[in-house]
Design a protein around this motif. Structure first.
Motif, PDB file in Angstrom:
ATOM      1  N   SER A 441       0.828  -1.212   0.000  1.00 52.02           N
ATOM      2  CA  SER A 441       0.000   0.000   0.000  1.00 52.02           C
ATOM      3  C   SER A 441       0.857   1.255   0.000  1.00 52.02           C
ATOM      4  N   LEU A 442       1.937   1.238   0.777  1.00 46.72           N
ATOM      5  CA  LEU A 442       2.824   2.399   0.827  1.00 46.72           C
ATOM      6  C   LEU A 442       3.531   2.612  -0.507  1.00 46.72           C
ATOM      7  N   LEU A 443       4.027   1.530  -1.116  1.00 47.40           N
ATOM      8  CA  LEU A 443       4.695   1.659  -2.413  1.00 47.40           C
ATOM      9  C   LEU A 443       3.715   2.124  -3.487  1.00 47.40           C
ATOM     10  N   ASP A 444       2.513   1.543  -3.490  1.00 46.87           N
ATOM     11  CA  ASP A 444       1.514   1.939  -4.482  1.00 46.87           C
ATOM     12  C   ASP A 444       1.145   3.410  -4.342  1.00 46.87           C
ATOM     13  N   ALA A 445       1.227   3.926  -3.117  1.00 45.35           N
ATOM     14  CA  ALA A 445       0.893   5.335  -2.876  1.00 45.35           C
ATOM     15  C   ALA A 445       2.063   6.266  -3.180  1.00 45.35           C
ATOM     16  N   GLY A 446       3.222   5.679  -3.556  1.00 53.89           N
ATOM     17  CA  GLY A 446       4.376   6.492  -3.936  1.00 53.89           C
ATOM     18  C   GLY A 446       5.375   6.770  -2.835  1.00 53.89           C
ATOM     19  N   ALA A 447       5.227   6.110  -1.688  1.00 54.11           N
ATOM     20  CA  ALA A 447       6.173   6.320  -0.590  1.00 54.11           C
ATOM     21  C   ALA A 447       7.512   5.676  -0.906  1.00 54.11           C
ATOM     22  N   ARG A 448       8.584   6.264  -0.393  1.00 58.18           N
ATOM     23  CA  ARG A 448       9.927   5.732  -0.587  1.00 58.18           C
ATOM     24  C   ARG A 448      10.232   4.791   0.583  1.00 58.18           C
ATOM     25  N   LEU A 449       9.709   3.595   0.494  1.00 58.91           N
ATOM     26  CA  LEU A 449       9.803   2.590   1.551  1.00 58.91           C
ATOM     27  C   LEU A 449      11.229   2.085   1.703  1.00 58.91           C
ATOM     28  N   THR A 450      11.685   1.959   2.946  1.00 62.12           N
ATOM     29  CA  THR A 450      13.018   1.420   3.213  1.00 62.12           C
ATOM     30  C   THR A 450      12.928   0.251   4.186  1.00 62.12           C
ATOM     31  N   PHE A 451      13.949  -0.624   4.121  1.00 58.65           N
ATOM     32  CA  PHE A 451      13.940  -1.845   4.921  1.00 58.65           C
ATOM     33  C   PHE A 451      15.202  -1.988   5.770  1.00 58.65           C
ATOM     34  N   GLY A 452      15.051  -2.712   6.870  1.00 58.99           N
ATOM     35  CA  GLY A 452      16.170  -3.048   7.736  1.00 58.99           C
ATOM     36  C   GLY A 452      15.768  -4.145   8.695  1.00 58.99           C
ATOM     37  N   SER A 453      16.456  -4.234   9.821  1.00 57.94           N
ATOM     38  CA  SER A 453      16.265  -5.365  10.724  1.00 57.94           C
ATOM     39  C   SER A 453      15.800  -4.992  12.122  1.00 57.94           C
ATOM     40  N   ASP A 454      16.191  -3.809  12.615  1.00 57.08           N
ATOM     41  CA  ASP A 454      16.026  -3.471  14.033  1.00 57.08           C
ATOM     42  C   ASP A 454      16.861  -4.432  14.894  1.00 57.08           C
ATOM     43  N   TRP A 455      17.967  -4.929  14.328  1.00 59.01           N
ATOM     44  CA  TRP A 455      18.818  -5.871  15.051  1.00 59.01           C
ATOM     45  C   TRP A 455      19.175  -5.299  16.419  1.00 59.01           C
ATOM     46  N   THR A 456      19.009  -6.034  17.508  1.00 57.72           N
ATOM     47  CA  THR A 456      18.775  -7.459  17.624  1.00 57.72           C
ATOM     48  C   THR A 456      17.309  -7.838  17.760  1.00 57.72           C
ATOM     49  N   VAL A 457      16.384  -6.904  17.602  1.00 54.09           N
ATOM     50  CA  VAL A 457      14.968  -7.259  17.634  1.00 54.09           C
ATOM     51  C   VAL A 457      14.673  -8.269  16.542  1.00 54.09           C
ATOM     52  N   GLY A 458      15.232  -8.058  15.364  1.00 56.36           N
ATOM     53  CA  GLY A 458      15.171  -9.013  14.265  1.00 56.36           C
ATOM     54  C   GLY A 458      16.580  -9.357  13.837  1.00 56.36           C
ATOM     55  N   PRO A 459      16.752 -10.441  13.086  1.00 58.97           N
ATOM     56  CA  PRO A 459      18.093 -10.850  12.662  1.00 58.97           C
ATOM     57  C   PRO A 459      18.681  -9.911  11.611  1.00 58.97           C
ATOM     58  N   LEU A 460      19.987  -9.744  11.650  1.00 55.97           N
ATOM     59  CA  LEU A 460      20.696  -8.861  10.717  1.00 55.97           C
ATOM     60  C   LEU A 460      20.944  -9.608   9.405  1.00 55.97           C
ATOM     61  N   THR A 461      19.859 -10.030   8.776  1.00 54.42           N
ATOM     62  CA  THR A 461      19.944 -10.866   7.579  1.00 54.42           C
ATOM     63  C   THR A 461      18.987 -10.329   6.519  1.00 54.42           C
ATOM     64  N   PRO A 462      19.448  -9.482   5.624  1.00 55.21           N
ATOM     65  CA  PRO A 462      18.567  -8.913   4.598  1.00 55.21           C
ATOM     66  C   PRO A 462      17.848  -9.958   3.755  1.00 55.21           C
ATOM     67  N   LEU A 463      18.486 -11.099   3.524  1.00 58.02           N
ATOM     68  CA  LEU A 463      17.825 -12.127   2.721  1.00 58.02           C
ATOM     69  C   LEU A 463      16.576 -12.655   3.424  1.00 58.02           C
ATOM     70  N   GLU A 464      16.617 -12.749   4.752  1.00 56.75           N
ATOM     71  CA  GLU A 464      15.410 -13.128   5.482  1.00 56.75           C
ATOM     72  C   GLU A 464      14.372 -12.011   5.425  1.00 56.75           C
ATOM     73  N   GLY A 465      14.836 -10.768   5.409  1.00 53.23           N
ATOM     74  CA  GLY A 465      13.917  -9.647   5.280  1.00 53.23           C
ATOM     75  C   GLY A 465      13.236  -9.638   3.922  1.00 53.23           C
ATOM     76  N   ILE A 466      13.996  -9.922   2.865  1.00 57.95           N
ATOM     77  CA  ILE A 466      13.410 -10.000   1.525  1.00 57.95           C
ATOM     78  C   ILE A 466      12.390 -11.128   1.468  1.00 57.95           C
ATOM     79  N   TYR A 467      12.772 -12.283   2.024  1.00 54.53           N
ATOM     80  CA  TYR A 467      11.848 -13.423   2.102  1.00 54.53           C
ATOM     81  C   TYR A 467      10.553 -13.006   2.805  1.00 54.53           C
ATOM     82  N   ALA A 468      10.676 -12.294   3.910  1.00 55.69           N
ATOM     83  CA  ALA A 468       9.495 -11.887   4.676  1.00 55.69           C
ATOM     84  C   ALA A 468       8.607 -10.951   3.869  1.00 55.69           C
ATOM     85  N   ALA A 469       9.212  -9.999   3.171  1.00 61.29           N
ATOM     86  CA  ALA A 469       8.436  -9.020   2.410  1.00 61.29           C
ATOM     87  C   ALA A 469       7.750  -9.649   1.206  1.00 61.29           C
TER      88      ALA A 469
END
Length: 561
Positions: A441-469
């Motif tokens: 919804s954010l991308l469709d609305a034109g927002a410049r969406l960014t991604f990360g981990s919040d490590w150590t809240v989440g793992p510092l593994t972008p490939l897992e983040g891509i999988y999740a998205a």
């Protein structure tokens, strides 16, 4: 000398940007990658098969880099592997991540018995008088009930313990830690926090939420410079192993201590990952003076951004909502900050030319923050400020379109979606959940969406983040088609959120985030082509090489020095 070096670099870039042909020896590549599938992140040339690098700069990206090969050029056959820009993580607690790598880990505890057993083993291994910290426990994985001090007192004795929930918004203290902090049944909960109490006796259970945690943190001995240096090096190795070449760090030890640690490493030539360091928004005046005296850093270490909080987290029932929680109808969350004070800090920091990044989880917190950012734009007469909302987790229907309209960056962490999705329905009803981690919804609305981990809240593994998205398959396997699948995005969109968009979010879009002539040579080589495998397999892909500043720093499971 600096002027000569700049002119030399510009000359190289100008020559290399042309179609490869005959080049003088001084513009020959130091390294050429060929026979690769290169996803560039550059819309003018989305894909290529070869790339030439001279020292730290990309000379050429296209399909014929051979003419840039000289006698000293190393030519690497990528064997068809996928090359992408180095991953940028938009939100880390980098030093505490380095600490956690060597401390007690309670993330996998699925019961009280496992929780206590892990702590008993760890406590028994210690030979000094250090506090037991770290933790990253998840009470939802242990049946939903919060741990209490009686669980751990028998295995910790007189050694203080203070272990955090993985979201960092509440922690468990043992009786010794509570004693040292002066917390008993008569201690009042501070503003923006809660001392959880036994409903029958009124005694503290040991769990402290948000601002109440500061009562214990104030009693914990400060880390030495040597300890902080060790944390940084552990965290850096872990980052490079996962293809992360740059982090936006929101602080672990008050922000300024973190910046001092990064600066010390930079001066000693031991900083081996790019860092954009943030300090508390309450110290905006100090940062404004620091920028005036010291600039904003260099390509390896930069500063000039400020981090603050509006509310807490969903897991701790402290995120700020319009409506009450389903499982705790007596609360709508907590305001961590005084809104009047935070608003003035944001407006003043923006006027001083500093970037502002504020944590907001609940729908009411996000709407309030968007209102403040809109006011800042009104005062400046433009929307040039790159305001960021860290997490932007639960949004009202009206908020979706406001991010693009106000040029506000949603700084999100996709792994949280497949983690929280296991239990979020206990807290919120469908109407609120359908706008949770609203990537598409954010991308469709034109927002410049960014991604990360919040490590150590989440793992510092972008490939897992891509999988999740891309899949939104929750960790418990209960949502094979995706948790609120209408918010799934494509592999290319997710890659862009981890590279191109993150570079923009940190004012580095002309230096990193793309593979293009003239850009810094930060990139990773992956074991599989993310575009040609089943989305469910993405989390199994390995980083085979990480290149930072044109230098190989990680290869096949080992750091390269």
């Amino acid at each position: 000398m600096k002027r000569l070096m700049l002119l030399f670099s510009l000359a190289i870039i100008a020559l290399a940007s042309c179609h490869p042909g005959s080049h003088p020896a001084e513009t020959k590549a130091t390294v050429i990658y060929k026979n690769a599938r290169i996803w560039t992140g550059d819309s003018s040339l989305p894909e290529a098969t070869s790339m030439a690098i001279r020292d730290s700069i990309i000379l050429y990206v296209g399909d014929n880099a051979d003419s840039l090969s000289g006698e000293q050029t190393e030519v690497i056959d990528a064997g068809g592997q996928l090359i992408v820009p180095g991953f940028i993580d938009n939100h880390t607690h980098f030093l505490s991540g380095g600490y956690q790598l060597a401390s007690v880990n309670l993330r996998n505890a699925k019961s009280r018995e496992e929780f206590v057993s892990i702590l008993k083993t760890y406590a028994g291994s210690l030979t000094d008088d250090r506090w037991i910290m770290g933790g990253d426990w998840d009470h939802e994985a242990m049946g939903g009930s919060l741990p209490i001090k009686e669980w751990v007192d028998s295995v910790t004795g007189t050694r203080p313990l203070f272990v955090s929930r993985y979201d960092g918004h509440m922690a468990l203290a043992n009786s010794e830690a509570l004693k040292r902090a002066g917390i008993d049944k008569h201690t009042k909960s501070p503003a923006g926090g809660e001392i959880v109490r036994d409903p029958k006796t009124g005694e503290p259970t040991g769990v402290l939420k948000d601002a109440a945690m500061d009562l214990v943190y104030a009693k914990i001995p400060a880390n030495s410079a040597a300890q902080l240096n060790e944390m940084l090096q552990r965290a850096t190795t872990h980052a490079l192993m996962n293809g992360v070449t740059q982090v936006h760090d929101v602080g672990s030890y008050g922000g300024w201590t973190d910046l001092e640690t990064f600066t010390r490493a930079r001066k000693n030539n031991t900083l081996n990952v790019r860092v954009y360091s943030m300090v508390p928004v309450s110290s905006w005046a100090k940062m404004a003076a620091y920028v005036k005296d010291s600039g904003r850093g260099d390509d390896l270490l930069r500063w000039g951004a400020l981090k603050g909080f509006v509310d807490g987290s969903l897991g701790s029932t402290t995120a700020w909502f319009y409506q009450p929680y389903l499982d705790q109808p007596n609360t709508r969350g907590l305001l961590i900050a005084d809104t009047s004070e935070l608003s003035q800090q944001i407006l003043a920091a923006d006027s001083a030319g500093l970037q502002v990044a504020i944590h907001a989880i609940g729908d009411r917190a996000n709407d309030w923050l968007l209102d403040v950012f809109e006011e800042a734009h009104r005062r400046r007469g433009n929307t040039a400020s790159r305001f960021r909302i860290e997490h932007a987790q639960h949004l009202s229907a009206a908020a979706i379109g406001r991010f693009a309209a106000l040029n506000v960056i949603p700084s999100m962490q996709p792994y949280h979606a497949i983690d929280d999705g296991r239990w979020a329905a206990r807290r919120l009803e469908d109407d609120r959940l359908k706008r949770t981690y609203a990537f598409k919804s954010l991308l469709d609305a034109g927002a410049r969406l960014t991604f990360g981990s919040d490590w150590t809240v989440g793992p510092l593994t972008p490939l897992e983040g891509i999988y999740a998205a891309v899949t939104r398959q929750t960790l418990d396997g209960a949502d094979p088609d995706g948790w609120y699948p209408e918010q799934k995005i494509t592999v290319e969109q997710a890659l862009r959120c981890y590279t191109v968009n993150n570079a923009y979010a940190g004012y580095q879009e002309n230096k990193t985030g793309k593979l293009k002539a003239g850009m810094l040579a930060d990139f990773v080589v992956l074991s599989e082509d993310l575009f040609n495998i089943a989305p469910e397999k993405i989390r199994e892909v390995k980083v085979t090489r990480t290149i930072l500043n044109g230098k190989l720093v990680y290869e096949n499971g080992k750091p390269v020095h």
